[in-house]
Design a protein around this motif. Structure first.
Motif, PDB file in Angstrom:
ATOM      1  N   ALA A   1      12.951   2.304  54.051  1.00 53.14           N
ATOM      2  CA  ALA A   1      12.906   0.854  53.823  1.00 53.14           C
ATOM      3  C   ALA A   1      13.874   0.458  52.711  1.00 53.14           C
ATOM      4  O   ALA A   1      14.555  -0.572  52.797  1.00 53.14           O
ATOM      5  CB  ALA A   1      11.482   0.416  53.479  1.00 53.14           C
ATOM      6  N   LEU A   2      13.967   1.279  51.682  1.00 52.26           N
ATOM      7  CA  LEU A   2      14.893   0.991  50.589  1.00 52.26           C
ATOM      8  C   LEU A   2      16.336   1.094  51.080  1.00 52.26           C
ATOM      9  O   LEU A   2      17.171   0.243  50.753  1.00 52.26           O
ATOM     10  CB  LEU A   2      14.673   1.946  49.424  1.00 52.26           C
ATOM     11  N   ALA A   3      16.642   2.117  51.866  1.00 48.25           N
ATOM     12  CA  ALA A   3      18.000   2.269  52.398  1.00 48.25           C
ATOM     13  C   ALA A   3      18.383   1.056  53.245  1.00 48.25           C
ATOM     14  O   ALA A   3      19.503   0.541  53.149  1.00 48.25           O
ATOM     15  CB  ALA A   3      18.104   3.557  53.215  1.00 48.25           C
ATOM     16  N   GLN A   4      17.428   0.577  54.054  1.00 50.46           N
ATOM     17  CA  GLN A   4      17.675  -0.614  54.872  1.00 50.46           C
ATOM     18  C   GLN A   4      17.906  -1.849  53.997  1.00 50.46           C
ATOM     19  O   GLN A   4      18.814  -2.639  54.254  1.00 50.46           O
ATOM     20  CB  GLN A   4      16.494  -0.853  55.832  1.00 50.46           C
ATOM     21  N   ALA A   5      17.091  -1.999  52.956  1.00 48.74           N
ATOM     22  CA  ALA A   5      17.245  -3.149  52.049  1.00 48.74           C
ATOM     23  C   ALA A   5      18.598  -3.121  51.344  1.00 48.74           C
ATOM     24  O   ALA A   5      19.254  -4.161  51.193  1.00 48.74           O
ATOM     25  CB  ALA A   5      16.107  -3.169  51.030  1.00 48.74           C
TER      26      ALA A   5
END
Length: 187
Positions: free
Chosen positions: A171-175
Motif C-alpha cells: 500500500a505504501l509503494a502504491q501511495a
C-alpha cells in the motif's frame, strides 16, 4: 500473539518445586540461547518446548516420555502463542507424582506462566528503499507522513530507506507511485 516480555512463575506441587520460565523468541537460535540461559544445572529436570511458526521442539529431559515437554508445548499452543520458548525447572521434592501428575504439573505451571504474561501481536517487519527524483521529494514525504525515514542523497535523487510492517508495504509503494506520478523507483 507472542509474549511482551519474559515471565517466571513458580509453584510447589507434591513437595517438588516447579519454576516456569518463558520468553518471546524470534528464531530457533534465540530459543536455544534462552533455554541454555534459563535451565538450572543443579535442578533435577529442565524440560522445555518452543514454537516458532511451523517449527517446534520439546524435550522431557529425563522425565518419562510425554510427561513434560509435550504438555509444555500444549500450553503454548492452547493459548494461541507463537515465537515462544518455555523451560520448566523441577527440583524433586521426594514425592513421585506419576505420569498423570507430571503431565498436570508441567503443563499447568507452563500454562499459568503464559497466562500471567503480557501478550503482543506478532508484527513481521519489512525494510524498503525507494529512489525519488529531487523534484518529487516533497510529494514522497507527504505520502510517508508519520514514518521514520533515512535519506541518502544520490546523483539521480534521494534514496529513502524505511522499516514498516510487512502488510503495509505494498500500500505504501502504491501511495508513493501515485504521489510521485510514477517517478519513484523501488530499490
Amino acid at each position: 500473539m507472542t509474549l511482551a516480555e519474559p515471565v517466571v512463575y513458580e509453584e510447589v506441587i507434591g513437595k517438588s518445586r516447579f519454576i516456569a520460565k518463558a520468553a518471546p523468541v524470534a528464531s530457533e537460535e534465540e530459543a536455544l540461547a534462552f533455554l541454555e540461559w534459563a535451565s538450572e544445572r543443579e535442578a533435577t529436570h529442565n524440560p522445555y518446548a518452543y514454537r516458532i511458526g511451523p517449527l517446534y521442539r520439546f524435550s522431557d529431559d529425563g522425565e518419562p516420555s510425554g510427561t513434560a515437554g509435550r504438555p509444555i508445548l500444549h500450553a503454548i499452543e492452547a493459548q494461541g502463542l507463537d515465537r515462544v520458548a518455555v523451560v520448566v525447572v523441577r527440583y524433586f521434592g521426594g514425592v513421585k507424582l506419576g505420569a498423570g501428575g507430571l503431565v498436570r504439573a508441567y503443563g499447568g505451571v507452563a500454562a499459568e506462566a503464559l497466562r500471567r504474561a503480557g501478550k503482543v501481536p506478532i508484527v513481521d517487519w519489512a525494510e524498503a528503499a525507494f529512489l525519488v527524483p529531487f523534484a518529487e521529494v516533497g510529494a514522497a514525504y507527504r505520502a510517508l507522513r508519520g514514518l521514520s525515514v533515512a535519506e541518502e542523497y544520490r546523483e539521480e535523487g534521494v534514496l529513502l530507506r524505511l522499516r514498516l510492517p510487512k502488510d503495509r508495504l505494498e500500500a505504501l509503494a502504491q501511495a508513493l507511485t501515485e504521489a510521485t506520478r510514477g517517478r519513484v523507483r523501488r530499490m
